[in-house]
Motif scaffolding. Sequence first.
Motif, PDB file in Angstrom:
ATOM      1  N   LEU A 167      43.696  36.961  28.615  1.00 20.86           N
ATOM      2  CA  LEU A 167      43.406  36.429  29.942  1.00 20.86           C
ATOM      3  C   LEU A 167      44.672  36.044  30.702  1.00 20.86           C
ATOM      4  N   GLU A 168      45.624  35.439  30.028  1.00 22.12           N
ATOM      5  CA  GLU A 168      46.861  35.011  30.681  1.00 22.12           C
ATOM      6  C   GLU A 168      47.689  36.203  31.144  1.00 22.12           C
ATOM      7  N   ALA A 169      47.832  37.203  30.283  1.00 24.30           N
ATOM      8  CA  ALA A 169      48.619  38.387  30.639  1.00 24.30           C
ATOM      9  C   ALA A 169      47.969  39.144  31.793  1.00 24.30           C
ATOM     10  N   SER A 170      46.659  39.283  31.758  1.00 27.54           N
ATOM     11  CA  SER A 170      45.963  39.986  32.837  1.00 27.54           C
ATOM     12  C   SER A 170      46.066  39.226  34.148  1.00 27.54           C
ATOM     13  N   THR A 171      45.895  37.919  34.100  1.00 28.54           N
ATOM     14  CA  THR A 171      46.000  37.104  35.305  1.00 28.54           C
ATOM     15  C   THR A 171      47.362  37.285  35.953  1.00 28.54           C
ATOM     16  N   LYS A 172      48.402  37.337  35.146  1.00 24.19           N
ATOM     17  CA  LYS A 172      49.768  37.515  35.656  1.00 24.19           C
ATOM     18  C   LYS A 172      49.884  38.805  36.464  1.00 24.19           C
ATOM     19  N   ASP A 211      38.868  36.845  51.219  1.00 20.89           N
ATOM     20  CA  ASP A 211      37.627  36.067  51.108  1.00 20.89           C
ATOM     21  C   ASP A 211      36.473  36.918  50.595  1.00 20.89           C
ATOM     22  N   THR A 212      36.579  38.214  50.775  1.00 23.92           N
ATOM     23  CA  THR A 212      35.471  39.095  50.415  1.00 23.92           C
ATOM     24  C   THR A 212      35.752  39.990  49.209  1.00 23.92           C
ATOM     25  N   ILE A 213      36.946  39.919  48.631  1.00 26.98           N
ATOM     26  CA  ILE A 213      37.314  40.772  47.496  1.00 26.98           C
ATOM     27  C   ILE A 213      37.759  39.875  46.346  1.00 26.98           C
ATOM     28  N   LEU A 214      36.913  39.801  45.311  1.00 25.76           N
ATOM     29  CA  LEU A 214      37.172  38.893  44.196  1.00 25.76           C
ATOM     30  C   LEU A 214      37.072  39.636  42.875  1.00 25.76           C
ATOM     31  N   VAL A 215      38.036  39.378  41.998  1.00 23.78           N
ATOM     32  CA  VAL A 215      38.035  39.972  40.668  1.00 23.78           C
ATOM     33  C   VAL A 215      37.858  38.840  39.663  1.00 23.78           C
ATOM     34  N   GLN A 216      36.830  38.985  38.821  1.00 23.40           N
ATOM     35  CA  GLN A 216      36.567  37.984  37.785  1.00 23.40           C
ATOM     36  C   GLN A 216      37.050  38.566  36.455  1.00 23.40           C
ATOM     37  N   LEU A 217      38.153  38.024  35.947  1.00 23.81           N
ATOM     38  CA  LEU A 217      38.683  38.436  34.654  1.00 23.81           C
ATOM     39  C   LEU A 217      38.014  37.572  33.595  1.00 23.81           C
ATOM     40  N   MET A 218      37.434  38.200  32.584  1.00 18.88           N
ATOM     41  CA  MET A 218      36.749  37.454  31.533  1.00 18.88           C
ATOM     42  C   MET A 218      37.212  37.928  30.164  1.00 18.88           C
ATOM     43  N   THR A 219      37.329  36.992  29.237  1.00 21.14           N
ATOM     44  CA  THR A 219      37.596  37.424  27.869  1.00 21.14           C
ATOM     45  C   THR A 219      36.468  38.374  27.476  1.00 21.14           C
ATOM     46  N   ARG A 220      36.747  39.252  26.552  1.00 18.33           N
ATOM     47  CA  ARG A 220      35.722  40.215  26.128  1.00 18.33           C
ATOM     48  C   ARG A 220      34.465  39.502  25.615  1.00 18.33           C
ATOM     49  N   GLU A 221      34.659  38.375  24.965  1.00 15.62           N
ATOM     50  CA  GLU A 221      33.518  37.621  24.430  1.00 15.62           C
ATOM     51  C   GLU A 221      32.653  37.069  25.573  1.00 15.62           C
ATOM     52  N   THR A 222      33.284  36.540  26.596  1.00 12.33           N
ATOM     53  CA  THR A 222      32.534  36.018  27.743  1.00 12.33           C
ATOM     54  C   THR A 222      31.854  37.153  28.499  1.00 12.33           C
ATOM     55  N   PHE A 223      32.582  38.243  28.708  1.00 12.74           N
ATOM     56  CA  PHE A 223      32.024  39.401  29.404  1.00 12.74           C
ATOM     57  C   PHE A 223      30.782  39.911  28.677  1.00 12.74           C
ATOM     58  N   ALA A 224      30.831  39.922  27.352  1.00 16.22           N
ATOM     59  CA  ALA A 224      29.717  40.438  26.546  1.00 16.22           C
ATOM     60  C   ALA A 224      28.434  39.633  26.736  1.00 16.22           C
ATOM     61  N   THR A 225      28.534  38.401  27.218  1.00 14.89           N
ATOM     62  CA  THR A 225      27.315  37.610  27.446  1.00 14.89           C
ATOM     63  C   THR A 225      26.553  38.077  28.678  1.00 14.89           C
ATOM     64  N   PHE A 226      27.152  38.953  29.489  1.00 18.51           N
ATOM     65  CA  PHE A 226      26.512  39.447  30.701  1.00 18.51           C
ATOM     66  C   PHE A 226      25.943  40.865  30.548  1.00 18.51           C
ATOM     67  N   ASP A 240      47.822  50.315  35.868  1.00 19.10           N
ATOM     68  CA  ASP A 240      46.811  49.911  34.893  1.00 19.10           C
ATOM     69  C   ASP A 240      47.145  48.511  34.420  1.00 19.10           C
ATOM     70  N   ASP A 241      46.132  47.631  34.397  1.00 15.65           N
ATOM     71  CA  ASP A 241      46.366  46.286  33.871  1.00 15.65           C
ATOM     72  C   ASP A 241      46.517  46.381  32.350  1.00 15.65           C
ATOM     73  N   PRO A 242      46.798  45.285  31.658  1.00 16.22           N
ATOM     74  CA  PRO A 242      47.026  45.367  30.209  1.00 16.22           C
ATOM     75  C   PRO A 242      45.859  45.944  29.401  1.00 16.22           C
ATOM     76  N   ASP A 243      44.651  45.937  29.971  1.00 21.18           N
ATOM     77  CA  ASP A 243      43.491  46.503  29.282  1.00 21.18           C
ATOM     78  C   ASP A 243      43.163  47.915  29.741  1.00 21.18           C
ATOM     79  N   GLY A 244      43.988  48.479  30.625  1.00 17.21           N
ATOM     80  CA  GLY A 244      43.776  49.846  31.073  1.00 17.21           C
ATOM     81  C   GLY A 244      42.878  49.974  32.291  1.00 17.21           C
ATOM     82  N   HIS A 245      42.481  48.857  32.925  1.00 18.44           N
ATOM     83  CA  HIS A 245      41.703  48.933  34.160  1.00 18.44           C
ATOM     84  C   HIS A 245      42.625  49.452  35.258  1.00 18.44           C
TER      85      HIS A 245
END
Length: 131
Positions: free
Chosen positions: A15-20, A45-60, A114-119
Amino acid sequence: MAIAQIYVNLPVTDLEASTKVYLAMGGTVNPDFSGDTSVQVAFADTILVQLMTRETFATFTKRSTSDGPIEVINALAAGSREEVDRLADAALAAGATEPREAQDMGWLYNRAVDDPDGHCWELLAYDPSAL
């Protein structure tokens, strides 16, 4: 009813590396929607990126978040070619990678990072009158 905002939700390993990287691309952290396992980065105001740990993302979702083929390329429009280069260079310095060479089509200039996860994110500037 018109669409008012876009939220891009992404699973990340660090999360920290991606946020950077996202801050280097011009985003700002929204502390109201950020915490230990998730950080919201606003590009407008209209473009938001929600970075989530894989564990948190998996709950959705019930789908796997394992690495696989690329499914989406996100794009952010900047005001000029120089701004594209500045944002891409800042993202690279913050830990992103550049998967291909810059593209200059005359009316459109873009670079991909590409971000650290390849996005994948394309940073672009264009002049529709020159199309």
